[in-house]
Structure formats: C-alpha cells, structure tokens
Design an enzyme around this catalytic site. Structure first.
Site, mmCIF file in Angstrom:
data_model
loop_
_atom_site.group_PDB
_atom_site.id
_atom_site.type_symbol
_atom_site.label_atom_id
_atom_site.label_comp_id
_atom_site.label_asym_id
_atom_site.label_seq_id
_atom_site.Cartn_x
_atom_site.Cartn_y
_atom_site.Cartn_z
ATOM 1 N N ASN A 193 0.797 -1.228 0.000
ATOM 2 C CA ASN A 193 0.000 0.000 0.000
ATOM 3 C C ASN A 193 0.828 1.276 0.000
ATOM 4 O O ASN A 193 0.322 2.342 0.317
ATOM 5 C CB ASN A 193 -0.969 -0.005 1.192
ATOM 6 C CG ASN A 193 -1.849 -1.233 1.207
ATOM 7 O OD1 ASN A 193 -1.759 -2.051 2.105
ATOM 8 N ND2 ASN A 193 -2.662 -1.395 0.176
ATOM 9 N N LEU A 204 1.145 6.955 0.653
ATOM 10 C CA LEU A 204 0.463 5.719 1.012
ATOM 11 C C LEU A 204 -1.003 5.747 0.661
ATOM 12 O O LEU A 204 -1.622 6.797 0.555
ATOM 13 C CB LEU A 204 0.501 5.341 2.481
ATOM 14 C CG LEU A 204 1.261 5.885 3.666
ATOM 15 C CD1 LEU A 204 1.537 7.251 3.752
ATOM 16 C CD2 LEU A 204 0.897 5.135 4.826
ATOM 17 N N CYS A 205 -1.514 4.540 0.529
ATOM 18 C CA CYS A 205 -2.918 4.360 0.246
ATOM 19 C C CYS A 205 -3.549 3.818 1.517
ATOM 20 O O CYS A 205 -3.417 2.648 1.839
ATOM 21 C CB CYS A 205 -3.049 3.357 -0.895
ATOM 22 S SG CYS A 205 -4.688 3.278 -1.529
ATOM 23 N N LEU A 206 -4.169 4.707 2.275
ATOM 24 C CA LEU A 206 -4.742 4.298 3.567
ATOM 25 C C LEU A 206 -6.068 5.029 3.713
ATOM 26 O O LEU A 206 -6.115 6.257 3.630
ATOM 27 C CB LEU A 206 -3.778 4.660 4.703
ATOM 28 C CG LEU A 206 -4.218 4.353 6.130
ATOM 29 C CD1 LEU A 206 -4.486 2.867 6.305
ATOM 30 C CD2 LEU A 206 -3.166 4.801 7.126
#
Lengths: 168, 126
Positions: free
Chosen positions: A80, A87-89
C-alpha cells in the site's frame, strides 16, 4: 501567528510527548509547526521488525477537518505504499475523521505495515509477492529494514552516506 | 458584636452538563473551555450534544466538520448520522440554524445518493 490548525497541532505535540504510543515518534520541524517529521519502528514479530521508517507529514489550515499529506521518506516495500512514498490508507482519504491526531495516524500506519490491504495495491509487485511468494516478500522487506538504518542523516540523497556533513 | 455588611460579591462556577468525556474530540480542548476560534468559553461557544449517538462537540468544531462535504454528515466519533440536541437558550440563533441546515443538506444528499449513483453534495452547502 496562531491559527486553529496550529493550536490543534500543538495539542497533538503535547499528547505525543506525554503519552507516545510505542514504536512511533514525531515532532514538528523547528520553524514550522505545519510540517512534521516522524519515525515508525517496525513492529516486533513482523518482517518490518526493528526498521526505523521515516515519514513526513504536511498539514494545512484545514486540519483537523482535512487529513494531512503523509509520505514515507524511507524506501518502503509494501503493497500500500507507492514508489514515491505516498500511502494508500483509507483514514488518510475518504474515511478521515477530525478526531484523529498525529498519534492515531501513526499508529494506524504502523498497524498497516503487517496488515496490508491487498485488494487495492499501490505497489503491485509487493502485493503479488505478498500473496504468492511470501518468503521473497519477506526478503525484500528485510532489505528495506536494513536500508532504513543507513539513511539516517543523509535525508533525500540515500546514496550519500559517506559524505560527512554536507550542509553548506 | 454587630456586623454591617457593606458589599458582597457572589462567586459561582459552572460547567456544561455532560456525562463524562471531558474533551471535545475535534479540537481536544475541554468542553468547559472554548473552541480554537473563540476567545471565551460559555454561551457564545456552546456544546452540541449528539442526539443519535451521544457524542458531544463544541458547536463551532462540529459546524466546521459538517461544512466539509467529505464529512457526509457523520459523527466524527462513530460515523453514525449526526443529529444534534440543541440545549435551550445556548448558541447564536444563526449558528444553530446553520447547523440544522447542514444536517438537512447532508440528509438530502444521502437521499439523492440512494436514488442516483455517486454521493455528491451540491457545492458549498452554506
């Protein structure tokens, strides 16, 4: 000048100093409370164990009604995390809540390390290795852990660790 | 002995009648303090009590959150739809009206989203 965002950030700072969650630390840079440097220690019993992963957090005047921009400065190998360190959160995007603060953001990122979300990978190679070739995945992660120890003072230029003190 | 009282000063303390959480979850200032945009606590910077979920916030803090279309009108603590119990006689009437307007516009947006596809608020719900 004091603004609501800055006042809130100073409260975040006080909270993380008095009561830091284990394995994370963060502080604003000396002359700008809207820009923070942070470190997340890789959790024990995970491939990330003992890594010292550095992050940058950029807040704007809409904080805490808008999330900060958070990115890793350390090189990461994680499903991620994009190559840029972003980041992909979900909680930093569409599931943001103004009740989050610096401590809770960093704790969430820390738990993301060993609990990646495979369904929407930012790093496809990492996601595939995680799914199908776990031992190779672990090996790649261990490399980033070792890297994280060497890049301490050489900020952006990661190959320049031999240069003594290149501040002009 | 005879005492003549010439002057007296009444002294009182106050606090909001909340259950137990003592900090506003958004600004992290005690409920009895004021939000980051105000200078004084009290009637001009009142508390808003969540009706559905019992989470409380400074009025100005929850207003700023609900102004964000990304809030989708949800409580920042529990993500249930936020509706307020307004304490009688507190808060500037225009601000209370604005709060109710925001609750309404999020409700309308939700209803439209159920009919249509994407959840999209009409830009700037003020």
């Amino acid at each position: 000048m004091s603004t609501p965002a800055k006042r809130r950030l100073m409260r975040d700072f006080k909270r993380i100093q008095l009561d830091a969650p284990s394995g994370v630390s963060a502080s604003p840079v000396p002359d700008n409370v809207m820009y923070w440097n942070a470190v997340i220690i890789g959790p024990a019993d995970t491939p990330f164990e003992d890594g010292t992963f550095r992050l940058a957090m950029q807040f704007d005047e809409q904080y805490p009604n808008k999330p900060p921009l958070v990115k890793f400065l350390s090189t990461m190998f994680h499903p991620n995390v994009y190559a840029t360190g972003e980041l992909c959160l979900d909680i930093l995007q569409n599931r943001w809540s103004p009740t989050y603060d610096v401590s809770s953001i960093l704790t969430s990122i820390q738990s993301l390390l060993n609990d990646p979300n495979i369904s929407s990978p930012a790093n496809v190679e990492a996601a595939n290795l995680y799914k199908d070739h776990r031992s190779q995945y672990v090996k790649r992660v261990r490399e980033t852990v070792e890297n994280s120890w060497n890049e301490d003072d050489s900020d952006e230029d990661e190959d320049g660790e031999d240069e003594e003190d290149d501040d002009e | 002995m005879k005492v003549n009282i010439k002057h007296w000063h009444g002294v009182a303390t106050w606090h909001w009648q909340t259950q137990n959480d003592e900090l506003c979850g958004i600004c992290r200032v005690p409920f009895d303090g004021h939000c980051p945009s105000c200078r004084y606590p009290g009637d001009t910077c009142p508390l808003i009590l969540g009706k559905g979920c019992s989470h409380n916030f400074h009025l100005h803090c929850i207003l700023k959150w609900l102004e964000q279309s990304s809030s989708k009108g949800l409580c920042p603590m529990c993500r249930q739809i936020f509706t307020a119990t307004v304490l009688e006689g507190v808060g500037a009437p225009d601000e209370i009206a604005q709060l109710q307007e925001l609750e309404n516009s999020h409700r309308v947006a939700r209803e439209q989203a159920e009919v249509g596809d994407a959840y999209e608020l009409p830009n700037d719900v003020l």
